[in-house]
Design a protein around this motif. Structure first.
Motif, short mmCIF file in Angstrom:
data_model
loop_
_atom_site.label_atom_id
_atom_site.label_comp_id
_atom_site.label_asym_id
_atom_site.label_seq_id
_atom_site.Cartn_x
_atom_site.Cartn_y
_atom_site.Cartn_z
N GLU A 36 -10.39 -4.99 -0.05
CA GLU A 36 -10.87 -5.22 -1.40
C GLU A 36 -12.20 -5.97 -1.44
N SER A 37 -12.54 -6.68 -0.38
CA SER A 37 -13.79 -7.44 -0.38
C SER A 37 -15.02 -6.54 -0.26
N ILE A 38 -14.83 -5.30 0.20
CA ILE A 38 -15.99 -4.39 0.29
C ILE A 38 -15.84 -3.13 -0.56
N CYS A 39 -14.67 -2.93 -1.16
CA CYS A 39 -14.46 -1.77 -2.03
C CYS A 39 -15.40 -1.85 -3.23
N VAL A 40 -16.08 -0.75 -3.53
CA VAL A 40 -17.02 -0.69 -4.66
C VAL A 40 -16.41 0.02 -5.86
N ASP A 41 -15.12 0.32 -5.81
CA ASP A 41 -14.38 0.91 -6.92
C ASP A 41 -14.99 2.23 -7.40
N CYS A 42 -15.38 3.06 -6.45
CA CYS A 42 -15.98 4.34 -6.80
C CYS A 42 -14.94 5.42 -7.10
N ALA A 43 -13.71 5.21 -6.67
CA ALA A 43 -12.58 6.11 -6.89
C ALA A 43 -12.64 7.40 -6.08
N ALA A 44 -13.54 7.50 -5.12
CA ALA A 44 -13.61 8.70 -4.28
C ALA A 44 -12.31 8.89 -3.51
N CYS A 45 -11.71 7.81 -3.08
CA CYS A 45 -10.44 7.88 -2.33
C CYS A 45 -9.29 8.35 -3.21
N GLU A 46 -9.26 7.87 -4.42
CA GLU A 46 -8.16 8.20 -5.33
C GLU A 46 -8.10 9.70 -5.62
N SER A 47 -9.25 10.31 -5.75
CA SER A 47 -9.29 11.73 -6.11
C SER A 47 -8.81 12.66 -5.01
N VAL A 48 -8.78 12.20 -3.75
CA VAL A 48 -8.35 13.06 -2.65
C VAL A 48 -6.95 12.73 -2.12
N CYS A 49 -6.31 11.71 -2.65
CA CYS A 49 -4.99 11.32 -2.16
C CYS A 49 -3.94 12.34 -2.59
N PRO A 50 -3.27 12.97 -1.61
CA PRO A 50 -2.30 14.01 -1.96
C PRO A 50 -0.99 13.48 -2.55
N THR A 51 -0.74 12.17 -2.43
CA THR A 51 0.51 11.62 -2.95
C THR A 51 0.29 10.65 -4.12
N ASP A 52 -0.92 10.60 -4.63
CA ASP A 52 -1.26 9.68 -5.74
C ASP A 52 -0.86 8.24 -5.44
N ALA A 53 -1.13 7.80 -4.22
CA ALA A 53 -0.77 6.46 -3.79
C ALA A 53 -1.85 5.43 -4.09
N ILE A 54 -3.03 5.86 -4.50
CA ILE A 54 -4.14 4.94 -4.70
C ILE A 54 -4.37 4.70 -6.19
N HIS A 55 -4.46 3.41 -6.54
CA HIS A 55 -4.61 3.04 -7.95
C HIS A 55 -5.62 1.91 -8.11
N GLN A 56 -6.12 1.76 -9.31
CA GLN A 56 -7.03 0.68 -9.63
C GLN A 56 -6.23 -0.59 -9.86
N VAL A 57 -6.73 -1.70 -9.35
CA VAL A 57 -6.09 -3.01 -9.55
C VAL A 57 -6.62 -3.59 -10.84
#
Length: 57
Positions: A36-57
């Motif tokens: 989280e200290s380097i995440c820029v919250d671009c959401a690129a990861c969220e859009s490719v997750c096949p199990t919808d495991a990634i969410h915004q805090v």
């Protein structure tokens, strides 16, 4: 804001890691984790997750 990965949904496929422009995602103990200290919250990861495991805090 940043993203987090729900460990119970993550299947450790690595799709998200390759999409992160700042290399904030790495392999943890059987799941991917987001630094989280380097995440820029671009959401690129969220859009490719096949199990919808990634969410915004």
């Amino acid at each position: 804001m940043s993203r987090f990965i729900e460990s119970d949904k993550c299947v450790n496929c690595g799709a998200c890691e390759g999409q992160c422009p700042v290399n904030a995602i790495s392999e943890g103990e059987g799941v991917r984790v987001i630094d989280e200290s380097i995440c820029v919250d671009c959401a690129a990861c969220e859009s490719v997750c096949p199990t919808d495991a990634i969410h915004q805090v």
